[in-house]
Scaffold this active site. Structure first.
Site, PDB file in Angstrom:
ATOM      1  N   HIS A  54       0.728  -1.191  -0.010  1.00 21.80           N
ATOM      2  CA  HIS A  54      -0.090   0.326  -0.114  1.00 21.80           C
ATOM      3  C   HIS A  54       0.941   1.319   0.258  1.00 21.80           C
ATOM      4  O   HIS A  54       1.565   1.570   0.788  1.00 21.80           O
ATOM      5  CB  HIS A  54      -0.995   0.164   1.272  1.00 21.80           C
ATOM      6  CG  HIS A  54      -1.961   1.211   1.266  1.00 21.80           C
ATOM      7  ND1 HIS A  54      -2.953   1.315   0.436  1.00 21.80           N
ATOM      8  CD2 HIS A  54      -1.648   2.430   1.831  1.00 21.80           C
ATOM      9  CE1 HIS A  54      -3.458   2.446   0.583  1.00 21.80           C
ATOM     10  NE2 HIS A  54      -2.628   3.258   1.568  1.00 21.80           N
ATOM     11  N   HIS A 111      -1.878   3.756  -8.585  1.00 19.38           N
ATOM     12  CA  HIS A 111      -2.144   2.805  -9.658  1.00 19.38           C
ATOM     13  C   HIS A 111      -1.681   3.530 -10.950  1.00 19.38           C
ATOM     14  O   HIS A 111      -1.968   4.591 -11.240  1.00 19.38           O
ATOM     15  CB  HIS A 111      -3.292   2.489  -9.599  1.00 19.38           C
ATOM     16  CG  HIS A 111      -4.661   3.683  -9.424  1.00 19.38           C
ATOM     17  ND1 HIS A 111      -4.723   4.280  -8.121  1.00 19.38           N
ATOM     18  CD2 HIS A 111      -5.105   4.135 -10.459  1.00 19.38           C
ATOM     19  CE1 HIS A 111      -5.657   5.175  -8.334  1.00 19.38           C
ATOM     20  NE2 HIS A 111      -5.995   5.047  -9.605  1.00 19.38           N
TER      21      HIS A 111
HETATM   22  P1  5GP Z   1      -8.471   7.649 -10.263  1.00 23.97           P
HETATM   23  O1  5GP Z   1      -9.329   8.322 -10.463  1.00 23.97           O
HETATM   24  O2  5GP Z   1      -8.148   7.095  -8.469  1.00 23.97           O
HETATM   25  O3  5GP Z   1      -7.328   7.790 -10.806  1.00 23.97           O
HETATM   26  O4  5GP Z   1      -8.839   5.987 -10.811  1.00 23.97           O
HETATM   27  C1  5GP Z   1      -9.500   4.963 -10.084  1.00 23.97           C
HETATM   28  C2  5GP Z   1     -10.115   3.932 -10.886  1.00 23.97           C
HETATM   29  O5  5GP Z   1     -10.530   2.802 -10.213  1.00 23.97           O
HETATM   30  C3  5GP Z   1     -11.303   4.504 -11.802  1.00 23.97           C
HETATM   31  O6  5GP Z   1     -10.817   4.633 -13.252  1.00 23.97           O
HETATM   32  C4  5GP Z   1     -12.418   3.293 -11.499  1.00 23.97           C
HETATM   33  O7  5GP Z   1     -13.160   3.101 -12.680  1.00 23.97           O
HETATM   34  C5  5GP Z   1     -11.720   2.201 -11.011  1.00 23.97           C
HETATM   35  N1  5GP Z   1     -12.434   1.588 -10.045  1.00 23.97           N
HETATM   36  C6  5GP Z   1     -12.947   2.100  -8.674  1.00 23.97           C
HETATM   37  N2  5GP Z   1     -13.528   1.068  -8.092  1.00 23.97           N
HETATM   38  C7  5GP Z   1     -13.322  -0.193  -8.726  1.00 23.97           C
HETATM   39  C8  5GP Z   1     -13.491  -1.368  -8.485  1.00 23.97           C
HETATM   40  O8  5GP Z   1     -14.124  -1.864  -7.221  1.00 23.97           O
HETATM   41  N3  5GP Z   1     -13.052  -2.500  -9.324  1.00 23.97           N
HETATM   42  C9  5GP Z   1     -12.458  -2.010 -10.312  1.00 23.97           C
HETATM   43  N4  5GP Z   1     -12.001  -3.168 -11.016  1.00 23.97           N
HETATM   44  N5  5GP Z   1     -11.999  -0.806 -10.669  1.00 23.97           N
HETATM   45  C10 5GP Z   1     -12.372   0.330 -10.030  1.00 23.97           C
HETATM   46 ZN    ZN Z   2      -4.210   0.041  -0.557  1.00 26.65          ZN
END
Ligand code: 5GP
Ligand code: ZN
Length: 124
Positions: A54, A111
């Site tokens: 993490h 990520h």
């Molecule tokens: P961020 O906005 O933090 O850069 O991206 C987070 C990403 O995680 C988003 O594109 C969203 O669609 C994805 N995401 C959020 N919750 C989940 C989940 O429970 N499962 C999966 N596979 N993707 C998720």
């Molecule tokens: Zn984490």
């Protein structure tokens, strides 16, 4: 499974995905990394690559993470190709790491978004 190691945040969505407490569609897994399809893809190929440790975001990355980050980066073209991104230069992919609220980050576990496939895309 409960993991009390300091590298795991039990409240973190992606730590729960790594621990298989929340289901995901796996793209790749090894001892250090997990990759899985984004639940709301912007592009024909859209998956996330995360370290199992993490780390909240790129803002927390230090020189101590240099080797890990190097291995993570080197996985990107291999996994992009395996996931269906077409060859460079006609194909290719986009690599995105949102960091912090103003960087558009919603999930606070480091990520890489890897997106590719034929255009047009939903976004980006
Ligand atoms: P961020 O906005 O933090 O850069 O991206 C987070 C990403 O995680 C988003 O594109 C969203 O669609 C994805 N995401 C959020 N919750 C989940 C989940 O429970 N499962 C999966 N596979 N993707 C998720
Ligand atoms: Zn984490």
């Amino acid at each position: 499974m409960t993991d009390h190691s300091p590298n795991h945040d039990p409240t973190c969505l992606f730590c729960k995905i790594i621990a298989k407490q929340i289901p995901s569609r796996r793209v790749y897994e090894d001892e250090e990394f997990y990759a899985f399809h984004d639940i709301a893809p912007w592009a024909p190929v859209h998956f996330l690559l995360i370290p199992k440790a993490h780390i909240a975001s790129m803002a927390q990355v230090t020189q101590g993470h240099a080797a890990l980050m190097g291995r993570m980066m080197a996985l990107v073209p291999v996994l992009a190709s395996q996931a269906g991104c077409r060859p460079y230069p006609e194909g290719g992919f986009r690599l995105v790491t949102n960091t912090g609220a103003e960087g558009g980050q919603e999930v606070r576990h480091l990520h890489f978004h890897i997106m590719g496939g034929p255009r047009p895309w939903l976004r980006g």
